[in-house]
Write a protein that holds these residues in place. Sequence first.
Motif, mmCIF file in Angstrom:
data_model
loop_
_atom_site.group_PDB
_atom_site.id
_atom_site.type_symbol
_atom_site.label_atom_id
_atom_site.label_comp_id
_atom_site.label_asym_id
_atom_site.label_seq_id
_atom_site.Cartn_x
_atom_site.Cartn_y
_atom_site.Cartn_z
ATOM 1 N N UNK A 236 -6.421 -144.138 -28.451
ATOM 2 C CA UNK A 236 -5.769 -143.505 -27.289
ATOM 3 C C UNK A 236 -6.807 -142.906 -26.343
ATOM 4 N N UNK A 237 -6.511 -142.963 -25.049
ATOM 5 C CA UNK A 237 -7.433 -142.417 -24.058
ATOM 6 C C UNK A 237 -7.284 -140.913 -23.880
ATOM 7 N N UNK A 238 -6.108 -140.390 -24.195
ATOM 8 C CA UNK A 238 -5.866 -138.960 -23.999
ATOM 9 C C UNK A 238 -6.148 -138.206 -25.292
ATOM 10 N N UNK A 239 -6.955 -137.142 -25.258
ATOM 11 C CA UNK A 239 -7.224 -136.369 -26.477
ATOM 12 C C UNK A 239 -6.001 -135.619 -26.990
ATOM 13 N N UNK A 240 -4.979 -135.481 -26.151
ATOM 14 C CA UNK A 240 -3.765 -134.769 -26.554
ATOM 15 C C UNK A 240 -2.663 -135.700 -27.033
ATOM 16 N N UNK A 241 -2.969 -137.007 -27.139
ATOM 17 C CA UNK A 241 -1.954 -137.929 -27.633
ATOM 18 C C UNK A 241 -1.570 -137.556 -29.064
ATOM 19 N N UNK A 242 -0.269 -137.528 -29.312
ATOM 20 C CA UNK A 242 0.242 -137.080 -30.604
ATOM 21 C C UNK A 242 0.722 -135.651 -30.553
ATOM 22 N N UNK A 243 0.173 -134.859 -29.637
ATOM 23 C CA UNK A 243 0.643 -133.484 -29.436
ATOM 24 C C UNK A 243 1.613 -133.407 -28.261
ATOM 25 N N UNK A 244 1.237 -134.035 -27.144
ATOM 26 C CA UNK A 244 2.064 -134.013 -25.930
ATOM 27 C C UNK A 244 3.164 -135.063 -26.041
#
Length: 625
Positions: A236-244
């Motif tokens: 995933x490109x976003x470090x917050x993927x899985x949280x957001x």
Amino acid sequence: MTSLTPTLSRGCDWFQVPSQPSVLVVGRLPRRAALRVLECHGPRAAPQVASSLRSAALGTALASLPLRRSLRRKLRGACRSAQQEVSEAAATATTTTELVLEEEMQKLGLDADAQAVLLSAPLPAALEILAACREAAEAAEVRNPSAFVVARVRKLQADQRPQPPAEGSRLQLRVSKVLSHGQGLGFWGESEWVIMVGMGVLAGELVEVCISRNFKRYSEAQLISVLESSPDRVQPKCPLFGQCSGCQYQHASYEAQLALKREHVSGTLRELSGLELPSDIVELTVRSPQEYHYRNKITPKLEAVSAKHGGDGDLLQPDGCNGPIGFCEQEWGHEQDASGRRWRGTVDIAQCPLASAAINAQLPAAREALRVRAAEALGKLRSPAARRSLARRRRSPLVALLRATTLDGVVQSWEEVATETIAEVGTFKFRAGNFFQVNSPMLPIFVTRIVGLAAEPLQGGDSLVPEVLVDLYCGVGVFAIAASRHFQRVFGIELDGGAIELARGNAVANGAGNVSFQACDAGDGLSALLAASGASEEALRGERSVVIVDPPREGLLPVASEALLDWGPQRIVYVSCDPATQARDLKELTAKGNYVVKRIVPFDMFPQTRHVESVVVLERRMRAE
């Protein structure tokens, strides 16, 4: 070669495969051989014997015997005959058992409800329950046989019900499929207990999960680690993927995302509409030109949930507006209020990989302005109840709007009129806070394709070109104005009077002189158009009429479905952002047999998310169909 051991059993010759003791190969059989097999091995052997005679092991075993072809053929025929007799004997035994069961129920005086419950149990278990009830009644231990039978059946069903894994336990699971909301589906244990895994898994993967909650028919689990990855998995490109909660598919390659969305549209429309659709009717998902940085609108919010609903009450104070600003968490939190309801917190978002570059450039300043605006708004309210009410509003001072447009830059006022240019379609004004498709790079492809589906020649030959288009839920008139070049007359219907005023201005700005708009409910649209436009009813309902419907996520209201069926256009192009409500409406539109689904085209308007735009083309049935 399979070896067979001959065994003699009361005049019935049969062979047993040593490696598979349950497989019986019957040889020479007299007329009543099937009954003798039952006599030797008991009634429970009947299904086993019959199953073995139908199995592929029979042909393998016969082929291994050193027999002449003619003898082998006779032996195979004898086995088929035995199979038929065994099946007939089992059916006769079942019928006899059912008659005995019915007689016993009448003797005990069971009421209709108790009889229905008892018949839901397996026959052997039902006979045992009746026997126990009769013995208890004879011993005067039971006053209400019906209640006794129902209780025993319920207990039997409870004992046979699969037991879920313990909450908090960890286990390994193979993901069978990814559901339409992004969760993984797997089965655990011999009972194949259903487990739904949170976001972040792909079909075929072996994962380790932790059971978080058990329900009556399934369990929820959180992903701990991926033990065997799918070839479709990407970083995933976003470090917050899985949280957001904004994205569900960043861990899947884009080709896998397109395939998932096509599968979701196909499965949802088939299962919820009940229609028998051809296997290839759902076309490949139309891909977005950009996989990231395509969104022209985001609405980050300041976390301000009251303590009554499980949040931090300090966040509702004017000096407490320093909480996170962003989007909801992916998973429901563990915090609960007095009624047991859980709530989701807010993930702080400094930059969003789905938002356009212009929005990300303005986001830091917009976040600081939001804190100031929230503090001012909360400072004017003394009542905690009033502050909670303010926090629940969708367009409250605690929510920011960033809408990027090609002509006006990034607009941050809900009521400001913004201007967007759609390549090869036109220029359109709309209120920044109202609905307008969020994928700007995809808009020209989407609008052109929808209009093309509406303008295709109708059934009856290439010469039957559609002439009249009605655009239901037209908004600011994008479809109607884009279609004005392909139809003689175009009508737009929208309940929002403000949107209709903008649509009329858009028609003038784009030189669409053959388009007229009417502010009214979709159910009253036909009569309103007749009165306002002066068009004849035959023109609107003629064999060359087409309707485009693009309702909100809730789908068509019943009155709108009835009006649409009453209009009877030759073609309906149904655009939907929710295949579930679209399936419900398709069931209604096709129930009377007037319309048939001709094409289904998914559009990926929301890459990296579970959301998909589904377009269904319905044609009015020809008389010969």
